[in-house]
Write a protein that holds these residues in place. Structure first.
Motif, PDB file in Angstrom:
ATOM      1  N   PHE A  71      31.641   0.298  55.217  1.00  0.00           N
ATOM      2  CA  PHE A  71      30.561  -0.610  54.861  1.00  0.00           C
ATOM      3  C   PHE A  71      29.223   0.072  55.113  1.00  0.00           C
ATOM      4  CE2 PHE A  71      34.298  -2.980  55.833  1.00  0.00           C
ATOM      5  CZ  PHE A  71      34.339  -3.956  54.844  1.00  0.00           C
ATOM      6  N   VAL A  72      28.188  -0.401  54.438  1.00  0.00           N
ATOM      7  CA  VAL A  72      26.866   0.199  54.524  1.00  0.00           C
ATOM      8  C   VAL A  72      25.908  -0.799  55.169  1.00  0.00           C
ATOM      9  CG1 VAL A  72      24.926   1.088  53.171  1.00  0.00           C
ATOM     10  CG2 VAL A  72      27.254   1.595  52.469  1.00  0.00           C
ATOM     11  N   ALA A  73      25.058  -0.283  56.031  1.00  0.00           N
ATOM     12  CA  ALA A  73      23.981  -1.076  56.621  1.00  0.00           C
ATOM     13  C   ALA A  73      22.661  -0.374  56.312  1.00  0.00           C
ATOM     14  CB  ALA A  73      24.167  -1.202  58.124  1.00  0.00           C
ATOM     15  N   ALA A  74      21.617  -1.146  56.137  1.00  0.00           N
ATOM     16  CA  ALA A  74      20.306  -0.576  55.841  1.00  0.00           C
ATOM     17  C   ALA A  74      19.309  -1.004  56.902  1.00  0.00           C
ATOM     18  CB  ALA A  74      19.833  -1.034  54.464  1.00  0.00           C
ATOM     19  N   ASN A  75      18.479  -0.083  57.312  1.00  0.00           N
ATOM     20  CA  ASN A  75      17.404  -0.392  58.249  1.00  0.00           C
ATOM     21  C   ASN A  75      16.176  -0.749  57.432  1.00  0.00           C
ATOM     22  OD1 ASN A  75      15.473  -0.576  60.213  1.00  0.00           O
ATOM     23  ND2 ASN A  75      15.678   1.532  60.931  1.00  0.00           N
ATOM     24  N   VAL A  76      16.109  -1.993  56.977  1.00  0.00           N
ATOM     25  CA  VAL A  76      15.007  -2.400  56.099  1.00  0.00           C
ATOM     26  C   VAL A  76      13.707  -2.621  56.861  1.00  0.00           C
ATOM     27  CG1 VAL A  76      16.513  -3.347  54.333  1.00  0.00           C
ATOM     28  CG2 VAL A  76      15.695  -4.815  56.181  1.00  0.00           C
ATOM     29  N   GLY A  77      13.756  -2.532  58.173  1.00  0.00           N
ATOM     30  CA  GLY A  77      12.542  -2.603  58.964  1.00  0.00           C
ATOM     31  C   GLY A  77      11.955  -1.228  59.243  1.00  0.00           C
ATOM     32  N   ALA A  78      12.534  -0.209  58.615  1.00  0.00           N
ATOM     33  CA  ALA A  78      12.090   1.161  58.852  1.00  0.00           C
ATOM     34  C   ALA A  78      10.618   1.324  58.460  1.00  0.00           C
ATOM     35  CB  ALA A  78      12.952   2.140  58.055  1.00  0.00           C
ATOM     36  N   SER A  79       9.895   2.067  59.271  1.00  0.00           N
ATOM     37  CA  SER A  79       8.466   2.264  59.001  1.00  0.00           C
ATOM     38  C   SER A  79       8.223   2.970  57.671  1.00  0.00           C
ATOM     39  CB  SER A  79       7.822   3.040  60.145  1.00  0.00           C
ATOM     40  OG  SER A  79       8.443   4.304  60.290  1.00  0.00           O
ATOM     41  N   GLU A  80       9.223   3.694  57.172  1.00  0.00           N
ATOM     42  CA  GLU A  80       9.068   4.369  55.881  1.00  0.00           C
ATOM     43  C   GLU A  80       9.006   3.379  54.726  1.00  0.00           C
ATOM     44  OE1 GLU A  80      11.446   5.182  58.059  1.00  0.00           O
ATOM     45  OE2 GLU A  80      10.953   7.202  58.696  1.00  0.00           O
ATOM     46  N   LEU A  81       9.500   2.163  54.929  1.00  0.00           N
ATOM     47  CA  LEU A  81       9.533   1.162  53.864  1.00  0.00           C
ATOM     48  C   LEU A  81       8.400   0.148  53.951  1.00  0.00           C
ATOM     49  CD1 LEU A  81      13.355   0.298  53.907  1.00  0.00           C
ATOM     50  CD2 LEU A  81      12.164   1.931  52.436  1.00  0.00           C
ATOM     51  N   TYR A  82       7.812   0.006  55.115  1.00  0.00           N
ATOM     52  CA  TYR A  82       6.852  -1.069  55.335  1.00  0.00           C
ATOM     53  C   TYR A  82       5.463  -0.518  55.616  1.00  0.00           C
ATOM     54  CZ  TYR A  82       4.949  -5.466  57.114  1.00  0.00           C
ATOM     55  OH  TYR A  82       4.204  -6.603  57.296  1.00  0.00           O
ATOM     56  N   ASP A  83       4.460  -1.077  54.920  1.00  0.00           N
ATOM     57  CA  ASP A  83       3.074  -0.699  55.147  1.00  0.00           C
ATOM     58  C   ASP A  83       2.409  -1.833  55.921  1.00  0.00           C
ATOM     59  OD1 ASP A  83       0.129  -0.660  54.610  1.00  0.00           O
ATOM     60  OD2 ASP A  83       0.675   1.168  53.524  1.00  0.00           O
ATOM     61  N   MET A  84       2.004  -1.565  57.155  1.00  0.00           N
ATOM     62  CA  MET A  84       1.438  -2.607  58.008  1.00  0.00           C
ATOM     63  C   MET A  84       0.082  -3.091  57.510  1.00  0.00           C
ATOM     64  SD  MET A  84       2.703  -1.469  61.790  1.00  0.00           S
ATOM     65  CE  MET A  84       2.206  -3.021  62.511  1.00  0.00           C
ATOM     66  N   LYS A  86      -0.878  -3.269  54.277  1.00  0.00           N
ATOM     67  CA  LYS A  86      -0.648  -4.103  53.090  1.00  0.00           C
ATOM     68  C   LYS A  86       0.260  -5.289  53.393  1.00  0.00           C
ATOM     69  CE  LYS A  86      -1.100  -0.281  49.834  1.00  0.00           C
ATOM     70  NZ  LYS A  86      -0.485   0.505  48.795  1.00  0.00           N
ATOM     71  N   CYS A  87       1.007  -5.204  54.511  1.00  0.00           N
ATOM     72  CA  CYS A  87       2.011  -6.219  54.864  1.00  0.00           C
ATOM     73  C   CYS A  87       3.029  -6.375  53.730  1.00  0.00           C
ATOM     74  CB  CYS A  87       1.356  -7.562  55.191  1.00  0.00           C
ATOM     75  SG  CYS A  87       0.321  -7.490  56.661  1.00  0.00           S
ATOM     76  N   LYS A  88       3.419  -5.243  53.181  1.00  0.00           N
ATOM     77  CA  LYS A  88       4.368  -5.234  52.061  1.00  0.00           C
ATOM     78  C   LYS A  88       5.355  -4.083  52.220  1.00  0.00           C
ATOM     79  CE  LYS A  88       1.666  -7.760  48.873  1.00  0.00           C
ATOM     80  NZ  LYS A  88       2.164  -8.791  48.084  1.00  0.00           N
ATOM     81  N   TYR A  89       6.476  -4.230  51.501  1.00  0.00           N
ATOM     82  CA  TYR A  89       7.535  -3.227  51.488  1.00  0.00           C
ATOM     83  C   TYR A  89       7.484  -2.441  50.189  1.00  0.00           C
ATOM     84  CZ  TYR A  89       9.652  -5.762  55.370  1.00  0.00           C
ATOM     85  OH  TYR A  89       9.891  -6.354  56.569  1.00  0.00           O
ATOM     86  N   GLU A  90       7.865  -1.170  50.265  1.00  0.00           N
ATOM     87  CA  GLU A  90       7.928  -0.310  49.092  1.00  0.00           C
ATOM     88  C   GLU A  90       9.339   0.277  48.996  1.00  0.00           C
ATOM     89  OE1 GLU A  90       5.384   3.343  47.135  1.00  0.00           O
ATOM     90  OE2 GLU A  90       5.693   3.328  49.300  1.00  0.00           O
ATOM     91  N   LEU A  91      10.206  -0.394  48.228  1.00  0.00           N
ATOM     92  CA  LEU A  91      11.552   0.130  47.995  1.00  0.00           C
ATOM     93  C   LEU A  91      11.560   1.053  46.790  1.00  0.00           C
ATOM     94  CD1 LEU A  91      13.812  -2.989  48.635  1.00  0.00           C
ATOM     95  CD2 LEU A  91      13.141  -1.206  50.227  1.00  0.00           C
ATOM     96  N   ASN A  92      10.732   0.750  45.813  1.00  0.00           N
ATOM     97  CA  ASN A  92      10.562   1.594  44.628  1.00  0.00           C
ATOM     98  C   ASN A  92       9.174   2.200  44.728  1.00  0.00           C
ATOM     99  OD1 ASN A  92      12.759  -0.043  44.068  1.00  0.00           O
ATOM    100  ND2 ASN A  92      12.269  -0.269  41.929  1.00  0.00           N
ATOM    101  N   ALA A  93       9.047   3.480  44.458  1.00  0.00           N
ATOM    102  CA  ALA A  93       7.765   4.171  44.579  1.00  0.00           C
ATOM    103  C   ALA A  93       6.672   3.438  43.807  1.00  0.00           C
ATOM    104  CB  ALA A  93       7.892   5.603  44.081  1.00  0.00           C
ATOM    105  N   GLY A  94       5.602   3.067  44.524  1.00  0.00           N
ATOM    106  CA  GLY A  94       4.460   2.424  43.900  1.00  0.00           C
ATOM    107  C   GLY A  94       4.610   0.938  43.642  1.00  0.00           C
TER     108      GLY A  94
END
Length: 112
Positions: A71-84, A86-94
């Protein structure tokens, strides 16, 4: 199915080795470098869905079925995905999304 720990660790190791080969085949040997600060493999993907596609293929090559044997787990709270700022997530570039939209996109990944 409960696997003995040693067997489970071997399976994960086998999948990772197949993933390295698969990434090398698809993106070239330079894409198989693992980031030293995190130990994470970061190939140049065009779409987030490619993560699941690559893991599915690597699991299959290792003789396992994603969602059945592993099974796969994702760390969706990773700092690479979240811009503090903008308070938004970037899963797709841009493409920046709020939390609810990000959860919806992640749900689509795992149910597709």
């Amino acid at each position: 199915e409960n696997r003995p720990l040693l067997e489970a660790v071997k399976l994960v190791s086998d999948i990772f080795q197949h993933l390295l080969v698969l990434v090398g085949e698809k993106f070239g040997v330079n894409a198989t470098a693992v980031r030293p600060e995190s130990g994470v493999l970061v190939p140049p993907l065009d779409r987030p869905e490619q993560v699941i596609e690559l893991l599915t293929e690597a699991s299959s090559r290792a003789g396992a079925e994603l969602g059945q044997d592993v099974f796969v787990a994702a760390n969706v709270g990773a700092s690479e995905l979240y811009d503090m700022e903008k308070c938004k997530y970037e899963l797709n570039a841009g493409q920046w999304k709020n939390g609810a939209d990000t959860v919806g996109q992640l749900a689509d990944f795992v149910t597709a």
